[in-house]
Design a protein around this motif. Structure first.
Motif, PDB file in Angstrom:
ATOM      1  N   ILE A 296       0.845  -1.213   0.000  1.00 30.83           N
ATOM      2  CA  ILE A 296       0.000   0.000   0.000  1.00 30.83           C
ATOM      3  C   ILE A 296       0.865   1.242   0.000  1.00 30.83           C
ATOM      4  O   ILE A 296       0.652   2.171  -0.792  1.00 30.83           O
ATOM      5  CB  ILE A 296      -0.934  -0.006   1.223  1.00 30.83           C
ATOM      6  CG1 ILE A 296      -2.074  -0.988   0.987  1.00 30.83           C
ATOM      7  CG2 ILE A 296      -1.482   1.374   1.483  1.00 30.83           C
ATOM      8  CD1 ILE A 296      -3.055  -1.063   2.116  1.00 30.83           C
TER       9      ILE A 296
ATOM     10  N   LEU B 123      -8.055  12.757 -16.873  1.00 29.51           N
ATOM     11  CA  LEU B 123      -9.450  12.661 -16.430  1.00 29.51           C
ATOM     12  C   LEU B 123      -9.782  13.670 -15.342  1.00 29.51           C
ATOM     13  O   LEU B 123     -10.757  13.522 -14.639  1.00 29.51           O
ATOM     14  CB  LEU B 123      -9.735  11.243 -15.929  1.00 29.51           C
ATOM     15  CG  LEU B 123      -9.936  10.217 -17.039  1.00 29.51           C
ATOM     16  CD1 LEU B 123     -10.204   8.860 -16.444  1.00 29.51           C
ATOM     17  CD2 LEU B 123     -11.068  10.619 -17.939  1.00 29.51           C
ATOM     18  N   LYS B 124      -8.962  14.705 -15.280  1.00 30.46           N
ATOM     19  CA  LYS B 124      -9.231  15.755 -14.285  1.00 30.46           C
ATOM     20  C   LYS B 124     -10.571  16.422 -14.596  1.00 30.46           C
ATOM     21  O   LYS B 124     -10.849  16.767 -15.742  1.00 30.46           O
ATOM     22  CB  LYS B 124      -8.105  16.781 -14.375  1.00 30.46           C
ATOM     23  CG  LYS B 124      -8.077  17.815 -13.301  1.00 30.46           C
ATOM     24  CD  LYS B 124      -6.782  18.610 -13.477  1.00 30.46           C
ATOM     25  CE  LYS B 124      -6.471  19.560 -12.362  1.00 30.46           C
ATOM     26  NZ  LYS B 124      -7.452  20.468 -11.942  1.00 30.46           N
TER      27      LYS B 124
ATOM     28  N   VAL C 138       3.190   8.488 -12.864  1.00 26.52           N
ATOM     29  CA  VAL C 138       1.718   8.588 -12.705  1.00 26.52           C
ATOM     30  C   VAL C 138       1.243  10.015 -12.605  1.00 26.52           C
ATOM     31  O   VAL C 138       0.114  10.326 -12.934  1.00 26.52           O
ATOM     32  CB  VAL C 138       1.219   7.806 -11.470  1.00 26.52           C
ATOM     33  CG1 VAL C 138       1.016   6.363 -11.793  1.00 26.52           C
ATOM     34  CG2 VAL C 138       2.105   8.038 -10.286  1.00 26.52           C
ATOM     35  N   ASP C 139       2.156  10.925 -12.146  1.00 25.18           N
ATOM     36  CA  ASP C 139       1.691  12.315 -12.010  1.00 25.18           C
ATOM     37  C   ASP C 139       1.336  12.934 -13.355  1.00 25.18           C
ATOM     38  O   ASP C 139       0.601  13.906 -13.435  1.00 25.18           O
ATOM     39  CB  ASP C 139       2.779  13.155 -11.328  1.00 25.18           C
ATOM     40  CG  ASP C 139       2.922  12.774  -9.867  1.00 25.18           C
ATOM     41  OD1 ASP C 139       2.043  12.007  -9.406  1.00 25.18           O
ATOM     42  OD2 ASP C 139       3.874  13.212  -9.216  1.00 25.18           O
TER      43      ASP C 139
ATOM     44  N   ILE D  29       2.322   1.869  -3.302  1.00 21.09           N
ATOM     45  CA  ILE D  29       1.367   2.473  -4.257  1.00 21.09           C
ATOM     46  C   ILE D  29       1.207   3.957  -3.996  1.00 21.09           C
ATOM     47  O   ILE D  29       1.168   4.772  -4.920  1.00 21.09           O
ATOM     48  CB  ILE D  29       0.009   1.759  -4.160  1.00 21.09           C
ATOM     49  CG1 ILE D  29       0.101   0.380  -4.792  1.00 21.09           C
ATOM     50  CG2 ILE D  29      -1.086   2.568  -4.849  1.00 21.09           C
ATOM     51  CD1 ILE D  29      -1.123  -0.474  -4.558  1.00 21.09           C
ATOM     52  N   LEU D  30       1.108   4.298  -2.713  1.00 27.84           N
ATOM     53  CA  LEU D  30       0.806   5.690  -2.391  1.00 27.84           C
ATOM     54  C   LEU D  30       1.988   6.612  -2.619  1.00 27.84           C
ATOM     55  O   LEU D  30       1.808   7.762  -3.019  1.00 27.84           O
ATOM     56  CB  LEU D  30       0.325   5.800  -0.948  1.00 27.84           C
ATOM     57  CG  LEU D  30      -1.070   5.245  -0.689  1.00 27.84           C
ATOM     58  CD1 LEU D  30      -1.444   5.427   0.760  1.00 27.84           C
ATOM     59  CD2 LEU D  30      -2.098   5.911  -1.588  1.00 27.84           C
ATOM     60  N   ILE D  31       3.193   6.148  -2.361  1.00 29.42           N
ATOM     61  CA  ILE D  31       4.282   7.121  -2.401  1.00 29.42           C
ATOM     62  C   ILE D  31       5.119   7.041  -3.659  1.00 29.42           C
ATOM     63  O   ILE D  31       5.779   8.011  -4.028  1.00 29.42           O
ATOM     64  CB  ILE D  31       5.190   7.024  -1.155  1.00 29.42           C
ATOM     65  CG1 ILE D  31       5.896   5.691  -1.122  1.00 29.42           C
ATOM     66  CG2 ILE D  31       4.402   7.276   0.110  1.00 29.42           C
ATOM     67  CD1 ILE D  31       6.953   5.642  -0.027  1.00 29.42           C
ATOM     68  N   ARG D  32       5.171   5.936  -4.340  1.00 29.30           N
ATOM     69  CA  ARG D  32       6.028   5.853  -5.517  1.00 29.30           C
ATOM     70  C   ARG D  32       5.354   6.476  -6.732  1.00 29.30           C
ATOM     71  O   ARG D  32       4.127   6.503  -6.837  1.00 29.30           O
ATOM     72  CB  ARG D  32       6.392   4.386  -5.813  1.00 29.30           C
ATOM     73  CG  ARG D  32       7.189   3.729  -4.711  1.00 29.30           C
ATOM     74  CD  ARG D  32       8.396   4.570  -4.323  1.00 29.30           C
ATOM     75  NE  ARG D  32       9.394   4.621  -5.356  1.00 29.30           N
ATOM     76  CZ  ARG D  32      10.525   3.888  -5.354  1.00 29.30           C
ATOM     77  NH1 ARG D  32      10.764   3.072  -4.336  1.00 29.30           N
ATOM     78  NH2 ARG D  32      11.371   3.979  -6.338  1.00 29.30           N
ATOM     79  N   ARG D  33       6.156   6.994  -7.663  1.00 28.24           N
ATOM     80  CA  ARG D  33       5.570   7.654  -8.841  1.00 28.24           C
ATOM     81  C   ARG D  33       5.777   6.841 -10.101  1.00 28.24           C
ATOM     82  O   ARG D  33       5.084   7.059 -11.087  1.00 28.24           O
ATOM     83  CB  ARG D  33       6.202   9.026  -9.023  1.00 28.24           C
ATOM     84  CG  ARG D  33       5.772   9.926  -7.903  1.00 28.24           C
ATOM     85  CD  ARG D  33       6.218  11.310  -8.137  1.00 28.24           C
ATOM     86  NE  ARG D  33       5.797  12.098  -6.995  1.00 28.24           N
ATOM     87  CZ  ARG D  33       6.295  13.257  -6.709  1.00 28.24           C
ATOM     88  NH1 ARG D  33       7.236  13.772  -7.483  1.00 28.24           N
ATOM     89  NH2 ARG D  33       5.874  13.922  -5.666  1.00 28.24           N
TER      90      ARG D  33
ATOM     91  N   MET E 231      -0.329  11.392 -15.545  1.00 29.72           N
ATOM     92  CA  MET E 231      -1.612  10.836 -16.036  1.00 29.72           C
ATOM     93  C   MET E 231      -2.768  11.548 -15.342  1.00 29.72           C
ATOM     94  O   MET E 231      -3.322  11.058 -14.365  1.00 29.72           O
ATOM     95  CB  MET E 231      -1.659   9.346 -15.732  1.00 29.72           C
ATOM     96  CG  MET E 231      -0.530   8.569 -16.383  1.00 29.72           C
ATOM     97  SD  MET E 231      -0.697   6.864 -15.985  1.00 29.72           S
ATOM     98  CE  MET E 231       0.771   6.208 -16.679  1.00 29.72           C
ATOM     99  N   LYS E 232      -3.113  12.730 -15.862  1.00 24.16           N
ATOM    100  CA  LYS E 232      -4.203  13.483 -15.216  1.00 24.16           C
ATOM    101  C   LYS E 232      -5.244  13.923 -16.239  1.00 24.16           C
ATOM    102  O   LYS E 232      -5.899  14.945 -16.087  1.00 24.16           O
ATOM    103  CB  LYS E 232      -3.622  14.699 -14.502  1.00 24.16           C
ATOM    104  CG  LYS E 232      -2.938  14.325 -13.210  1.00 24.16           C
ATOM    105  CD  LYS E 232      -2.620  15.549 -12.404  1.00 24.16           C
ATOM    106  CE  LYS E 232      -2.083  15.126 -11.044  1.00 24.16           C
ATOM    107  NZ  LYS E 232      -1.602  16.274 -10.280  1.00 24.16           N
TER     108      LYS E 232
END
Lengths: 100, 651
Positions: free
Chosen positions: A19, A98-99, A92-93, A22-26, A95-96
């Motif tokens: 978890i 769908l903002k 991942v940053d 998932i939350l902290i890695r980019r 991939m936005k």
């Protein structure tokens, strides 16, 4: 014989690592790996319970999870490759789209 | 044969359908043959039926009742789709179909070079269908169908040249003004159904004759009902105060003016009252109003007619004035005389309009020949001396003028004199004086037309003069036939003092019983005197016109119109009635419309709806802040949520 609680603690630790990963890695590959870790932590819990309860159901479920994980990895990595071809990035940053 | 009355209106309907649907792919010749033959067949069939009806005693009393099918059956409300061919409607049908046919023939020549040829003839046939339905209907509801149908065709044909604003505006005006009258017709119809429980003419008449309705209970209601019906007639037949649409209706093609706005449709108000004579005779107060409205309209329109310069406008006001005479006749109880004037008026006024059409046609060609585009071919000041170039038009026009002015032997003499005499003999001396004075004006303005347009010298250039010529045969033949009818048409109604048979009265007498007979003065020497006065008036009108307009006496007119410039201006501007209506009705209605549009629609209704929409949008804006597209954010929210759920349910 190693008691059940040790397996469960290891499983919980692996799950939490997943978890947090998932939350902290980019990097999306790392996130995939974190997901695999989480899946395998669950597998571990299944196998431990199966062994201690003397019931084979848990081990069968683990085979299903392997199959699903393999499929998921195949599709997911294919998506990542496609995405990389398009944007030349696996962060991942980025991939936005769908903002709202 | 008696079961085929429906053929009379349906034949033109077939013509309309064929021409309307396929006319654009057919040659002009085929279109005109179809249109003319259908209406001619209607006329011939009506004639055969008429002779058969009068010759068969059983039919001649009741008329031919042709029930096609039950139309509406709601509770106590039963209406059949049925036609009634009796002495009144039969006579009217003959006139409508006959004059209609002649005008169809005339149109072939007049419209030969116009665009929309098939459309014109399709509308014309549709009009004949609607008009014949109106005439032959055996109940008020079916009559109303025809009534609206002729209104529609009138609208379509006034706006025939729909690319010009004048024509399309005139069409709208006619439609809207008629709507007011139709409103009265509808209310009257409702009230009559309430009173009689039926809308069929024969049954209503029977109920009245058998005294099923107590007069003391219903006299008031019958007065109201007949007044409402009269409002309908006022709209359709262009009487004060709803006459304003008729002069504007002249924007349509001239044969249309002749057919719809002179001979047939505008007389349908008069016809309706003749049809309901048994009812109107029960309401003496209504009759008095009818007489006064008619009389005042006759005078009012005649005064306007004396100064107009557009040949069709003069004839339009003349029509309004003549319709006023008809109502005057009805109002004094002389239903036969009013009906008589419908027929003679149809002859001579259709002839006048067709004559003016012939003149306009010639002027148009003359200007075309000379390459002039800015001159008005309808302005009589541009004409003059046309007699030389178009003898047939001139002579027929002259016959019609003599007829409308009331020169002895010509048709208008008999009918108009009959109305004036009945007005006098029933004791309405003021009305007689008004009618007589209007007759003087009529004679004056008609001879003014003759002198200005047909006599003297042509007031255009030489090049235009070369282009003047008589109209084609298809136009002059109907003119000649109508000329003969306008000359001898009056012989169907000789006054009693001539000791000759009065055919029309004999035919109509059984249908127009005197329920509440008006007591006429019977004094042979007085009647002769009154007739002499009428003739003197007609001649006087002619002499005045001759003094003013014959030869080079234009200065006299100019001097006179300068001396009385206020009156002249007032008349030239038609008493400013259009302007008054615009200020009193059109403008306020527009303002109300604007108020409703802006404050009610835009601000109140649209505002509320938009407010609801805006609220939803605002909420959406706030919520979209959470959807930031970052997957990690979603994962974190999910985890937090799961932990909270855990804490609630487990921990």
């Amino acid at each position: 014989m190693v008691p059940l609680i040790d397996y469960l603690i290891l499983s919980a630790v692996l799950f939490t690592i997943g978890i947090i990963g998932i939350l902290i890695r980019r990097n999306i590959i790392t996130i995939f790996m974190s997901i695999e870790i989480m899946l395998n932590s669950v597998n571990l819990a299944f196998v431990a319970f199966s062994r201690f309860l003397g019931n084979m159901d848990g081990q069968i479920v683990v085979f299903f999870i392997f199959a699903v994980a393999a499929a998921e990895a195949a599709v997911g990595l294919a998506l990542v490759v496609a995405w990389f071809k398009l944007k030349e990035s696996i962060q991942v940053d980025d991939m936005k789209l769908l903002k709202g | 044969m008696t079961n085929y009355v429906w053929l009379i209106p349906v034949l033109p309907l077939a013509g309309f359908l064929v021409n309307g649907l396929f006319g654009s792919r057919m040659s002009r010749k085929v279109v005109s043959w179809i249109a003319n033959l259908t209406i001619f067949a209607s006329f011939v069939f009506a004639l055969v039926l008429y002779i058969h009806m009068l010759g068969t005693p059983a039919l001649s009393e009741e008329g031919i009742h042709n029930i096609l099918f039950p139309w509406l059956n709601v509770g106590a409300f039963h209406i059949n789709f049925a036609f009634l061919f009796d002495r009144i409607s039969g006579t009217m049908t003959l006139m409508v179909a006959g004059v209609g046919f002649l005008i169809h023939v005339y149109s072939v020549g007049y419209m030969a070079e116009e665009d929309g040829y098939f459309r014109y003839f399709a509308y014309l046939n549709l009009f004949m269908f609607a008009m014949l339905t109106l005439v032959l209907a055996d109940n008020l509801l079916l009559m109303f169908v025809g009534w609206e149908g002729v209104g529609l065709c009138s609208y379509l044909l006034i706006g025939f040249y729909y690319t010009t604003k004048v024509a399309s505006d005139a069409g709208k005006k006619a439609f809207l003004v008629n709507r007011i009258g139709d409103f009265g017709f509808l209310l009257g119809m409702f009230l009559l159904f309430y009173l009689f429980g039926t809308l069929q003419f024969p049954q209503m008449k029977e109920i009245i004759l058998s005294h099923h309705i107590l007069p003391e209970l219903t006299t008031g209601l019958i007065t109201i009902a007949t007044l409402l019906m009269f409002v309908g007639a006022v709209g359709k037949s262009a009487q004060l105060p709803l006459y304003v649409w008729l002069p504007d209706a002249m924007a349509g093609p001239t044969p249309v003016s002749a057919l719809i706005h002179a001979a047939t449709m505008v007389t349908s108000g008069v016809y309706m009252i003749v049809r309901l004579n048994f009812l109107f005779q029960l309401a003496p107060n209504t009759l008095l109003i009818v007489a006064w409205v008619g009389g005042i309209t006759a005078l009012f329109a005649a005064t306007i007619g004396t100064v107009q310069n557009d040949i069709k406008k003069v004839l339009a006001y003349s029509t309004v004035s003549q319709l006023g005479y008809m109502f005057l006749g009805l109002g004094v109880g002389a239903f036969v005389a009013g009906f008589f004037h419908i027929i003679t008026h149809a002859f001579f006024k259709a002839l006048l309009f067709l004559g003016s059409g012939s003149v306009i046609h010639a002027m148009h060609h003359a200007y075309h020949h000379a390459g002039i585009h800015d001159k008005d071919p309808q302005d009589i000041r541009n004409m003059g001396g046309l007699r030389k170039y178009m003898p047939v038009t001139y002579w027929t026009f002259l016959v019609a003028t003599l007829a409308i002015s009331g020169f002895p032997v010509f048709s208008g003499f008999f009918s108009k004199d009959e109305i004036l005499w009945k007005a006098f003999a029933s004791g309405h001396k003021t009305l007689w004086a008004i009618g007589a004075f209007a007759a003087l004006l009529t004679s004056f303005y008609m001879f003014r037309l003759i002198y200005v347009a047909f006599l003297g010298n042509f007031r255009g250039g030489e090049k235009e003069e070369e282009g003047l010529h008589e109209s084609p045969r298809s136009m002059t033949v109907p003119l000649t036939i109508l000329g003969i009818l306008a000359a001898v048409g009056g012989f169907i109604g000789f006054p009693r003092i001539f000791h000759l048979p009065n055919i029309l009265e004999e035919v109509l007498e059984p249908m127009i019983p005197a329920v509440n007979p008006v007591h006429y003065l019977h004094n042979v020497s007085t009647e002769w005197t009154m007739m002499g006065i009428s003739v003197a008036i007609a001649i006087l009108g002619w002499l005045i016109a001759r003094t003013f307009y014959a030869g080079e006496s234009a200065k006299l007119v100019e001097g006179l119109s300068n001396t009385f410039s206020y009156i002249h201006k007032l008349l030239l501007n038609k008493y400013y009635v259009d302007e008054i209506y615009f200020a009193l009705v059109v403008h306020p209605v527009k303002r109300i419309g604007e108020f409703l549009w802006y404050y009610i629609d835009v601000i109140l209704i649209d505002g509320t709806v938009n407010l609801a929409g805006m609220l939803a949008t605002c909420c959406g804006r706030v919520i979209t802040l959470f959807q930031n597209g970052s997957v990690k954010m979603y994962a974190f929210s999910m985890l937090t949520g799961i932990l909270i759920l855990f804490w609630i349910f487990v921990g």
